[in-house]
Design a protein around this motif. Structure first.
Motif, mmCIF file in Angstrom:
data_model
loop_
_atom_site.group_PDB
_atom_site.id
_atom_site.type_symbol
_atom_site.label_atom_id
_atom_site.label_comp_id
_atom_site.label_asym_id
_atom_site.label_seq_id
_atom_site.Cartn_x
_atom_site.Cartn_y
_atom_site.Cartn_z
ATOM 1 N N THR A 1 0.824 -1.219 0.000
ATOM 2 C CA THR A 1 0.000 0.000 0.000
ATOM 3 C C THR A 1 0.853 1.263 0.000
ATOM 4 N N CYS A 2 1.971 1.213 0.712
ATOM 5 C CA CYS A 2 2.758 2.444 0.884
ATOM 6 C C CYS A 2 3.399 2.916 -0.423
ATOM 7 N N ILE A 3 3.418 2.081 -1.446
ATOM 8 C CA ILE A 3 3.966 2.541 -2.727
ATOM 9 C C ILE A 3 3.013 3.547 -3.376
ATOM 10 N N VAL A 4 1.724 3.407 -3.077
ATOM 11 C CA VAL A 4 0.738 4.370 -3.598
ATOM 12 C C VAL A 4 0.497 5.492 -2.589
ATOM 13 N N GLU A 5 0.349 5.116 -1.325
ATOM 14 C CA GLU A 5 -0.021 6.100 -0.296
ATOM 15 C C GLU A 5 1.198 6.526 0.520
ATOM 16 N N ASN A 6 1.723 7.686 0.173
ATOM 17 C CA ASN A 6 2.918 8.203 0.862
ATOM 18 C C ASN A 6 2.998 9.706 0.650
ATOM 19 N N GLY A 7 3.962 10.336 1.271
ATOM 20 C CA GLY A 7 4.164 11.769 1.047
ATOM 21 C C GLY A 7 4.889 12.035 -0.262
ATOM 22 N N HIS A 8 5.752 11.113 -0.645
ATOM 23 C CA HIS A 8 6.454 11.192 -1.927
ATOM 24 C C HIS A 8 7.120 9.855 -2.188
ATOM 25 N N LEU A 9 7.154 9.489 -3.456
ATOM 26 C CA LEU A 9 7.805 8.232 -3.840
ATOM 27 C C LEU A 9 9.009 8.550 -4.720
ATOM 28 N N PHE A 10 10.173 8.143 -4.268
ATOM 29 C CA PHE A 10 11.395 8.288 -5.060
ATOM 30 C C PHE A 10 11.781 6.919 -5.622
ATOM 31 N N VAL A 11 12.283 6.900 -6.838
ATOM 32 C CA VAL A 11 12.887 5.670 -7.361
ATOM 33 C C VAL A 11 14.353 5.978 -7.683
ATOM 34 N N PHE A 12 15.244 5.250 -7.043
ATOM 35 C CA PHE A 12 16.684 5.466 -7.227
ATOM 36 C C PHE A 12 17.209 4.570 -8.341
ATOM 37 N N CYS A 13 17.889 5.186 -9.293
ATOM 38 C CA CYS A 13 18.395 4.458 -10.451
ATOM 39 C C CYS A 13 19.904 4.625 -10.582
ATOM 40 N N ALA A 14 20.583 3.521 -10.863
ATOM 41 C CA ALA A 14 21.980 3.609 -11.289
ATOM 42 C C ALA A 14 21.955 4.157 -12.706
ATOM 43 N N ASP A 15 22.758 5.167 -12.982
ATOM 44 C CA ASP A 15 22.635 5.904 -14.242
ATOM 45 C C ASP A 15 23.998 6.099 -14.897
ATOM 46 N N LEU A 16 24.209 5.391 -16.006
ATOM 47 C CA LEU A 16 25.405 5.627 -16.832
ATOM 48 C C LEU A 16 25.011 6.216 -18.193
ATOM 49 N N TYR A 17 23.718 6.498 -18.360
ATOM 50 C CA TYR A 17 23.287 7.136 -19.615
ATOM 51 C C TYR A 17 23.971 8.498 -19.775
ATOM 52 N N ARG A 18 24.035 9.224 -18.654
ATOM 53 C CA ARG A 18 24.654 10.561 -18.669
ATOM 54 C C ARG A 18 26.098 10.477 -19.186
ATOM 55 N N HIS A 19 26.790 9.420 -18.744
ATOM 56 C CA HIS A 19 28.197 9.264 -19.121
ATOM 57 C C HIS A 19 28.313 8.833 -20.579
ATOM 58 N N HIS A 20 27.385 7.989 -20.991
ATOM 59 C CA HIS A 20 27.299 7.596 -22.396
ATOM 60 C C HIS A 20 27.111 8.849 -23.265
ATOM 61 N N PHE A 21 26.232 9.711 -22.861
ATOM 62 C CA PHE A 21 25.953 10.977 -23.556
ATOM 63 C C PHE A 21 27.221 11.845 -23.609
ATOM 64 N N ILE A 22 27.920 11.888 -22.484
ATOM 65 C CA ILE A 22 29.148 12.689 -22.392
ATOM 66 C C ILE A 22 30.239 12.110 -23.296
ATOM 67 N N GLY A 23 30.286 10.782 -23.385
ATOM 68 C CA GLY A 23 31.245 10.154 -24.301
ATOM 69 C C GLY A 23 31.073 10.686 -25.717
ATOM 70 N N TYR B 1 12.323 1.629 2.219
ATOM 71 C CA TYR B 1 12.938 1.192 0.957
ATOM 72 C C TYR B 1 12.041 0.142 0.310
ATOM 73 N N ILE B 2 11.954 0.182 -1.015
ATOM 74 C CA ILE B 2 11.142 -0.802 -1.742
ATOM 75 C C ILE B 2 12.045 -1.562 -2.714
ATOM 76 N N GLY B 3 12.723 -2.575 -2.183
ATOM 77 C CA GLY B 3 13.540 -3.447 -3.037
ATOM 78 C C GLY B 3 12.658 -4.230 -3.998
ATOM 79 N N GLY B 4 11.382 -4.368 -3.626
ATOM 80 C CA GLY B 4 10.422 -5.121 -4.432
ATOM 81 C C GLY B 4 10.263 -4.586 -5.849
ATOM 82 N N LEU B 5 10.704 -3.369 -6.112
ATOM 83 C CA LEU B 5 10.645 -2.873 -7.497
ATOM 84 C C LEU B 5 11.543 -3.705 -8.409
ATOM 85 N N ARG B 6 12.505 -4.409 -7.825
ATOM 86 C CA ARG B 6 13.350 -5.286 -8.644
ATOM 87 C C ARG B 6 12.635 -6.605 -8.999
ATOM 88 N N ASN B 7 11.409 -6.807 -8.457
ATOM 89 C CA ASN B 7 10.648 -7.992 -8.895
ATOM 90 C C ASN B 7 10.461 -7.984 -10.407
#
Lengths: 250, 250
Positions: free
Chosen positions: A69-91, A135-141
């Motif tokens: 339930t807390c994935i929908v009902e919260n003050g704010h939901l953040f999703v943390f992503c490992a991001d190498l797209y930025r570096h790919h772009f910079i390349g 934390y919602i590790g379950g997003l990796r499901n």
């Protein structure tokens, strides 16, 4: 020595029920800037954070996370992503051949560590503002589905969600392993006699914790719980997913 | 909203020069317990922390980390390790077949994230006590050697060192990417026009930072620095090392 910050850190518990009050724009900015203040390996800054406010997207993410339930009902939901797209772009921008680095196991590790350091900064900042987090590790499901919902380009992968908001519950803290069991001096001593004794003692503590919390319905120790959980391999698609998204872990 | 804890978080900079004063036993215990208070995925607690006080070991670790002085001269040196040995041990104890879980890419990710969350808690706790810190990713230059120095069993790998101590310098803070560049709402927008503009503006900021700090000797922007660093792949042995240590990333 036990100052306010350490009190905040030591008081952590996961909050899964929040009051119906959205974080303000200023709170979100403060939290993201707190995340960014964390150390970053070789100045790479290998993460992005997606704030999810769209109700439909939240519901879809909640399905991935087994309808917590807390994935929908919260003050704010953040999703943390490992991001190498930025570096790919910079390349491309700098006309540099960085493909080998981007696809290495080492850089993958850096991106996970960087992202987690930033997330934990955001957590401590939130908790210092009397907000609760989960934390919602379950997003990796189903990380493929999450990537689709959030429009993540190649070289960006979702690592975990983080629900933040005003707590509407105060669960007990879950006891940790004895500190001397995770802390070694100079040499890791896997065979010291105390190792097994530590775990036995911890099992009694945890069995008692569950027993009290569930009125006797649950009373397994920690090692039993861990062995059971690890007997069922999770998310075995992960290696394939990473490869598809540009993380072949070479 | 900007309370003492958030001030501490926002004031972070890496400290590489420490006063000659060792942390007390009570400080170390407080710091390790602060680390353990971090969230842990599925209650797995997949890390160990090695405190290194032996001068010979510190010198050997410093060689791995390209002779950074602070690896030897600090208040205390922690080495953070992803640790599945404990779970392997528990598998035997509980007679459970957990090999597939232990060797999965997913569990590897969990162990890195868990370890980093714990480390960042320790960092914030230390900084709240007016101690300074420096992460030492350079220990991964030769993770085999580090494992040997610290006697790490299979299924335990060193991720990074962490020097802690009373600061004997106050370097400037390194500016981070604009917060709006790492923070997206609902959808990652890799192609928005602002993306390139953000980086251009950030490049000017960083060029100016280096220019002032080095009296004009260095003045490259961030994207140039990143492209240069990633043009030289680092630690390409990592995948083999992980496999040797029981992390085949299946």
């Amino acid at each position: 020595m036990i100052n306010q910050t350490i009190q905040t850190i030591m008081a952590h518990r996961s909050i899964r029920k929040f009051k119906d009050q959205a974080l303000s724009a200023v709170q979100i900015e403060t939290l993201v800037k707190s995340a960014q203040a964390a150390a970053t390996s070789s100045y790479l800054q290998t993460y992005s954070i997606i704030g999810v406010t769209d109700l439909d997207k939240k519901k879809q993410l909640s399905e991935v996370g087994r309808n917590q339930t807390c994935i929908v009902e919260n003050g704010h939901l953040f999703v943390f992503c490992a991001d190498l797209y930025r570096h790919h772009f910079i390349g491309g921008l700098e006309n540099a051949d960085i493909k080998t680095s981007l696809e290495s196991t080492e850089t993958f590790m850096v991106s996970l560590i960087d992202t987690a350091l930033a997330a934990e900064n955001l957590v401590i900042a939130a908790e210092s503002m009397d907000l609760g987090i989960c934390y919602i590790g379950g997003l990796r499901n189903d990380a493929r589905k999450v990537s689709e919902i959030l429009g993540l380009p190649d070289r960006v992968i979702p690592l975990f969600g983080l629900c933040v908001g005003l707590p509407d519950e105060k669960p007990e803290q879950k006891p940790r392993l004895p500190w001397t069991h995770v802390y070694h001096e100079n040499t890791y001593e896997p065979d010291r006699e105390a190792y097994r004794d530590d775990l036995d003692e911890y099992n009694r503590l945890i069995a008692n914790y569950y027993d009290k919390r569930t009125n006797g319905e649950r009373s397994e120790g920690w090692t039993e719980q861990i062995a059971h959980a690890l007997s069922h391999p999770h998310r075995t698609y992960m290696k394939d997913f990473l490869k598809e998204k540009g993380f072949p872990l070479k």
